[in-house]
Scaffold this active site. Structure first.
Site, PDB file in Angstrom:
ATOM      1  N   LYS A   1      11.095  21.661 -10.399  1.00 27.19           N
ATOM      2  CA  LYS A   1      10.400  20.416 -10.734  1.00 27.19           C
ATOM      3  C   LYS A   1      10.970  19.218  -9.966  1.00 27.19           C
ATOM      4  CE  LYS A   1       8.020  22.386 -14.177  1.00 27.19           C
ATOM      5  NZ  LYS A   1       8.495  23.776 -14.243  1.00 27.19           N
TER       6      LYS A   1
HETATM    7  C1  LIG Z   1       7.862  24.937 -14.538  1.00 23.47           C
HETATM    8  C2  LIG Z   1       8.534  26.194 -14.145  1.00 23.47           C
HETATM    9  C3  LIG Z   1       7.824  27.335 -13.760  1.00 23.47           C
HETATM   10  C4  LIG Z   1       6.314  27.409 -13.810  1.00 23.47           C
HETATM   11  O1  LIG Z   1       5.687  26.477 -12.966  1.00 23.47           O
HETATM   12  P1  LIG Z   1       4.189  26.016 -13.267  1.00 23.47           P
HETATM   13  O2  LIG Z   1       3.896  24.974 -12.284  1.00 23.47           O
HETATM   14  O3  LIG Z   1       4.201  25.512 -14.675  1.00 23.47           O
HETATM   15  O4  LIG Z   1       3.356  27.222 -13.137  1.00 23.47           O
HETATM   16  C5  LIG Z   1       8.530  28.446 -13.337  1.00 23.47           C
HETATM   17  N1  LIG Z   1       9.873  28.443 -13.322  1.00 23.47           N
HETATM   18  C6  LIG Z   1      10.594  27.378 -13.704  1.00 23.47           C
HETATM   19  C7  LIG Z   1      12.069  27.465 -13.679  1.00 23.47           C
HETATM   20  C8  LIG Z   1       9.960  26.212 -14.112  1.00 23.47           C
HETATM   21  O5  LIG Z   1      10.683  25.142 -14.475  1.00 23.47           O
END
Ligand SMILES: *Cc1c(COP(=O)(O)O)cnc(C)c1O
Length: 502
Positions: free
Chosen positions: A112
């Site tokens: 993120k």
């Molecule tokens: C948010 C997240 C995901 C999934 O990503 P999306 O965009 O919600 O599909 C996978 N792994 C981690 C560690 C995340 O923080």
């Protein structure tokens, strides 16, 4: 440069600029903003792109979606990615034709950060461009990682505050600690009773609650979102798909034009949707593999063409950031599959809300299966995979990444597809220390701080500094509210903001 417009997945007559889309987050009628067309990255463009470093690559892609912000982009990307430990998106080869794209070297150690270190700059600049004067209140529902990345990215930013809702018992111990200790005079984290879908639904309802929105406007506050429903979250994520491909070409593992596969651990469908957008922009991809945990609503959708949350149980897993039943960004994919039919997309979203399900047509289903493959991994399989991958390659993966590694192994066994594959590695294993230790056959201690050292001794992967430090910080955010009080909590916070006591 041509101006880019954005329309809404639920109303094609909406037309806003990229900066307006970022400032608003969500269209008024509840739809998601999408670009009116996908910019094309030609072979000649790609050759220029491949020579750039990561921040420059990011500016190169962003400029095509946000031409009106062009002048600031290089600097924003420089600043955002300077917060990473080295290369923001290094590609690690573990075997012939098998790579991991590590996106967790940012300040909160989950992917993120790639978007949320940049979003504050994009928002600030978008507000200037659109002449928006009101204070922005970012409301975010988090399954664990978005929350901390938003709190960190926006801490002490001018003209904006952040309220994060996370499911009280739905995040890892370390994720919770990261949020409880968040610093910054303009940020707040609140635990919500319920699961991630409850938190996400509560946030979406505040956005479309006219009375609440007006009450906040009276205080000079407008709402926006840092969830991947905000288009400003998606564009930075498109970059690493091109970047990984460029690294493969630069390293001589591929010749431009040869296809790759990407396997992506998926929850809200934001990460993999950015991959789909990259394909639409011309990136040579054979398959996008959508990997889910036990909450496998997307696997069933890709298999049968029906999205059904009704009567489906919500499971808490070791990969909490993927514990999601309503994958918001799927709306953007089905909008594209329908031939950009906003009316039909709006209808399907209404069916999902009212009946808990919708179906796509046979033709749409065929079209999505031509590009996507999907699978899921059970909790046992994830645990086994962490141990197996560590034994075989010395690579230690967090549970989210392990979901994808397992789904890819199953895909390969089933299809014998020899296309090189990049698996997206989304979090540092230290965010999920106890579960990773268990997978390696250890018994985690009650003290998570000691577990960090245990994992470091076992794997020789250094503990990230900002994770080690968390245990000495003061817990600032300790409120828990019932999900039905989420709106009131936001209104109260808005009232305090107005008085200047944040
Ligand atoms: C948010 C997240 C995901 C999934 O990503 P999306 O965009 O919600 O599909 C996978 N792994 C981690 C560690 C995340 O923080």
């Amino acid at each position: 440069m041509k101006k880019m417009h954005y329309l809404s997945t639920r109303d094609a007559s909406v037309s806003v600029s990229g900066s307006e889309a970022i400032v608003k987050g969500l269209s008024d009628e509840g739809g998601l903003f999408v670009p009116v067309e996908f910019p094309h990255i030609s072979k000649a463009d790609f050759e220029v792109f491949a020579e750039l470093d990561y921040p420059q690559r990011a500016a190169f892609i962003l400029e095509r979606f946000l031409p009106e912000l062009k002048d600031g982009l290089a600097e924003f990307c420089e600043k955002a990615y300077a917060r990473f430990d080295g290369d923001p998106a290094p590609l690690v080869r573990i075997d012939e034709g098998q790579y991991l794209l590590e996106l967790w070297h940012g300040p909160t150690h989950a992917f993120k950060d790639i978007a949320l270190t940049l979003l504050p700059h994009l928002l600030q600049s978008s507000k200037e461009k659109t002449g928006a004067r009101a204070h922005t209140l970012i409301l975010t529902a988090t399954s664990g990682d978005t929350g901390k990345a938003a709190l960190e990215g926006f801490a002490d930013a001018q003209g904006v505050s952040v309220v994060v809702f996370y499911p009280q018992d739905g995040v890892s111990q370390l994720q919770k600690l990261q949020m409880q200790t968040a610093k910054g005079r303009n940020v707040k984290a609140i635990a919500l009773s319920g699961n991630f879908d409850d938190a996400q639904t509560a946030v979406k309802e505040i956005f479309t609650d006219t009375a609440a929105v007006e009450a906040l406007e009276k205080h000079g506050i407008v709402l926006s979102s840092a969830n991947s429903i905000n288009f400003g979250r998606l564009v930075p994520q498109i970059v690493y798909y091109f970047s990984a491909y460029a690294d493969l070409v630069n390293g001589g593992q591929l010749v431009y034009g040869q296809p790759v596969n990407f396997c992506v651990p998926t929850g809200n469908f934001g990460n993999i949707l950015a991959g789909y957008y990259a394909v639409r922009m011309g990136l040579p991809v054979n398959k996008l593999i959508c990997a889910s945990n036990r909450n496998n609503v997307l696997t069933d959708f890709f298999a049968g063409g029906a999205y059904t949350v009704q009567n489906r149980e919500f499971y808490k897993t070791a990969s909490p950031s993927m514990d999601i039943l309503i994958s918001s960004n799927l709306e953007r994919l089905i909008f594209e599959l329908s031939g950009r039919d906003a009316q039909l997309t709006a209808l399907r979203m209404r069916q999902l809300k009212e009946e808990g399900a919708y179906k796509v047509t046979g033709a749409e289903h065929d079209a999505m299966r031509a590009l996507f493959s999907a699978g899921w991994a059970s909790e046992e399989a994830v645990s086994e995979t962490i141990a197996e991958i560590f034994d075989e390659y010395g690579y230690i993966s967090d549970p989210h990444t392990a979901v994808a590694l397992r789904v890819y192994a199953d895909y390969k066994a089933k299809t014998a597809d020899k296309t090189p594959c990049v698996t997206v590695s989304t979090a540092s294993p230290y965010k999920f220390t106890s579960d990773v230790l268990k997978a390696l056959g250890e018994t985690p201690l009650a003290n998570e701080q000691k577990n960090l050292s245990l994992l470091e001794d076992l794997t020789a992967l250094p503990i990230p500094e900002s994770i080690g430090e968390l245990f000495g910080l003061k817990k600032i955010h300790t409120d828990t509210v019932e999900k039905s009080f989420a709106k009131q909590a936001v209104l109260d916070y808005g009232g305090k903001l107005k008085k200047g006591v944040q």
